[in-house]
Design an enzyme around this catalytic site. Structure first.
Site, short mmCIF file in Angstrom:
data_model
loop_
_atom_site.label_atom_id
_atom_site.label_comp_id
_atom_site.label_asym_id
_atom_site.label_seq_id
_atom_site.Cartn_x
_atom_site.Cartn_y
_atom_site.Cartn_z
N ASP A 38 0.86 -1.19 0.00
CA ASP A 38 0.00 0.00 0.00
C ASP A 38 0.89 1.23 0.00
O ASP A 38 2.02 1.19 0.49
CB ASP A 38 -0.92 0.02 1.22
CG ASP A 38 -2.13 0.93 1.01
OD1 ASP A 38 -3.17 0.43 0.57
OD2 ASP A 38 -2.02 2.15 1.26
N TYR A 157 -12.17 7.82 -14.13
CA TYR A 157 -12.32 6.57 -13.38
C TYR A 157 -12.93 5.48 -14.25
O TYR A 157 -12.42 4.36 -14.33
CB TYR A 157 -13.19 6.81 -12.15
CG TYR A 157 -13.47 5.58 -11.33
CD1 TYR A 157 -12.56 5.14 -10.37
CD2 TYR A 157 -14.65 4.85 -11.51
CE1 TYR A 157 -12.82 4.00 -9.62
CE2 TYR A 157 -14.91 3.71 -10.76
CZ TYR A 157 -14.00 3.29 -9.82
OH TYR A 157 -14.26 2.16 -9.09
#
Length: 274
Positions: A38, A157
């Site tokens: 991450d 997106y």
């Protein structure tokens, strides 16, 4: 599926929270040794510690999955530590970057496509080279209903998710002869916000649009990723599996449908549930 992935090695990007953390934990529960990636190191560390605390094996690999040098370090480090690489799950991505198309600019477009689409290419490409050498492997990416439908204010997106689905199909063809399967999961309306950040009233309102009557949570998705990663799915490749409570199949939401929930036998008050 108890311990169905015993001894396998997985990399999960974007595993510090939301869907990625649930996937990493589920794979570990099933016997995977997991690299937890991450951009937020603190979140990735928390997930790594959770897995090891529960008796699993995990390593921390914080960093930007859309950066080629970082991706090489993630994959090389995984192989050096665990001795191989069997599964890559791409969940790293940006959400909530809402902007009307007329207000868009190149910086906004490039940022969303870099994180959501470039990262999938880089991680899949780097992992595939290891998988080809061993003659097997699984790559699973994360799409969205926006790949085939549309969100208002989400041109970048939706374009990135459409790209992921096209990549999934094309990679499945290119990599199938080498024993590598490539699939994707398409989540629906999933609440990934921290506890309390979204009120019960807001969740109930969002859930009214879902045929199953509620917004999903990350744990609703983890088993699907695990199944696709397992040998139970050994003859499945090139597909996108929707896990959305039925959102994609409906033509209209219940609020505007001609035949609404108020006309359903014994379910007349369904749309008012909280």
């Amino acid at each position: 599926m108890s311990r169905s992935l015993e001894g396998k090695v997985a990399v999960v990007t974007g595993a510090g929270g939301g869907i990625g953390s649930s996937v990493a934990k589920r794979l570990a529960e099933l016997g995977c040794r997991v690299t937890v990636n991450d951009l937020d190191e603190a979140k990735a560390k928390s997930v790594t510690e959770h897995i090891t605390r529960e008796g699993g094996q995990a390593r921390l690999a914080a960093g930007d999955a859309s950066d080629a040098a970082t991706v090489a370090q993630i994959m090389d480090g995984t192989v050096d530590t665990f001795g191989g690489l069997d599964i890559v799950v791409n969940t790293a991505g940006l959400i909530g970057q809402v902007r009307h198309f007329l207000d868009a600019d190149e910086e906004w477009w490039d940022r969303v496509l870099r994180v959501n689409l470039r990262s999938v290419f880089l991680c899949s490409h780097a992992a595939a080279k290891y998988m080809v050498a061993q003659g097997s492997g699984v790559i699973i990416s994360t799409s969205s209903g926006g790949a085939t439908r549309a969100h208002r204010g989400e041109v970048a997106y939706d374009a990135s998710k459409g790209g992921i689905e096209a990549m999934t199909r094309a990679m499945a063809l290119d990599l199938g002869p080498y024993g590598i399967r490539v699939n994707a999961v398409s989540p629906g309306s999933i609440n990934v916000a921290p506890p309390g950040a979204v009120s019960e009233e807001q969740l109930a309102e969002r859930g009214m649009t879902v045929p199953l009557g509620r917004v999903g949570v990350p744990d609703d998705l983890a088993a699907t990723y695990a199944f696709l990663a397992s040998d139970e799915a050994r003859y499945i490749t090139g597909v996108v599996v929707p896990v959305d409570g039925g959102m994609i199949v409906q033509q209209r939401s219940p609020q505007v449908d001609i035949f609404g929930h108020d006309q359903f036998p014994r379910l007349g008050r369904l749309s008012r549930r909280t």
